[in-house]
Design an enzyme around this catalytic site. Structure first.
Site, mmCIF file in Angstrom:
data_model
loop_
_atom_site.group_PDB
_atom_site.id
_atom_site.type_symbol
_atom_site.label_atom_id
_atom_site.label_comp_id
_atom_site.label_asym_id
_atom_site.label_seq_id
_atom_site.Cartn_x
_atom_site.Cartn_y
_atom_site.Cartn_z
ATOM 1 N N HIS A 54 0.426 -1.342 0.056
ATOM 2 C CA HIS A 54 -0.236 0.191 0.306
ATOM 3 C C HIS A 54 0.516 1.562 -0.439
ATOM 4 C CE1 HIS A 54 -3.200 2.727 1.546
ATOM 5 N NE2 HIS A 54 -3.722 2.071 0.900
ATOM 6 N N ILE A 60 1.597 5.051 1.380
ATOM 7 C CA ILE A 60 0.272 6.096 2.196
ATOM 8 C C ILE A 60 0.348 4.917 3.389
ATOM 9 C CG2 ILE A 60 -1.495 6.759 1.838
ATOM 10 C CD1 ILE A 60 -0.562 6.920 -1.182
ATOM 11 N N GLY A 63 -5.298 4.487 5.047
ATOM 12 C CA GLY A 63 -7.125 4.888 5.440
ATOM 13 C C GLY A 63 -7.879 3.861 7.508
ATOM 14 N N VAL A 64 -7.768 3.065 6.803
ATOM 15 C CA VAL A 64 -7.733 2.484 7.587
ATOM 16 C C VAL A 64 -7.721 1.997 8.735
ATOM 17 C CG1 VAL A 64 -7.960 0.031 6.400
ATOM 18 C CG2 VAL A 64 -9.839 0.377 7.606
ATOM 19 N N GLU A 68 -8.329 2.920 12.286
ATOM 20 C CA GLU A 68 -7.989 1.624 13.669
ATOM 21 C C GLU A 68 -7.407 2.406 14.703
ATOM 22 O OE1 GLU A 68 -7.932 -1.463 16.093
ATOM 23 O OE2 GLU A 68 -8.490 -1.149 14.302
#
Length: 151
Positions: A54, A60, A63-64, A68
């Site tokens: 990723h 990067i 976002g998840v 978290e």
């Protein structure tokens, strides 16, 4: 003055969370105000395992995983807000609402995660989360955490 104490990962985080590397997204507690907020930080290193996919060409922070980190800081808040904060309880992320990603988080960034406690109803906890890098907001979200209701 005790609210301004800075806790290292080893003296406090691992006592409050069941998460462990590579899924631990809190390095240090910076500030705690009972019934109000908790501020923590996480440094993003370029050798984190998720960067292999990723994205390999432009790393990067997912976002998840920002969400978290908000959930983990909320879990720490819940535990520290209890009478006996070192009795580990698992509070699961049950809902994410209005998540907004405003900037990329990159290797070398230090994210500052703030959770603002909104309310509690029957072991369900509402928080507004704000994540910043260099005092610039990169993510905002409202989350709900709660005890295991699936067993």
């Amino acid at each position: 003055m005790k609210n301004k104490k800075i806790y290292s990962r080893n003296e406090n985080i691992l006592d409050l969370l069941v998460h462990r590397h590579p899924f631990l997204f809190v390095d240090k507690i910076l500030k705690f105000k009972k019934n109000q907020l908790l501020i923590a930080k996480k440094t993003i290193f370029s050798n984190e395992p998720f960067f292999k996919g990723h994205f390999p060409q432009r790393k990067i922070f997912p976002g998840v995983l920002i969400l978290e980190s908000i959930a983990q800081v909320a879990n720490i808040f819940i535990c520290k807000n209890k009478e006996n904060p070192f009795v580990k309880s698992i509070y699961y992320l049950l809902s994410v609402k209005n998540a907004r990603f405003k900037k990329f988080v990159l290797p070398g960034d230090e994210i500052i995660i703030t959770v603002f406690f909104k309310k509690e109803i029957k072991n369900f906890f509402w928080f507004d989360g704000v994540v910043k890098v260099k005092n610039i907001t990169v993510c905002t979200s409202t989350i709900i955490c709660g005890k295991d209701r699936f067993s």
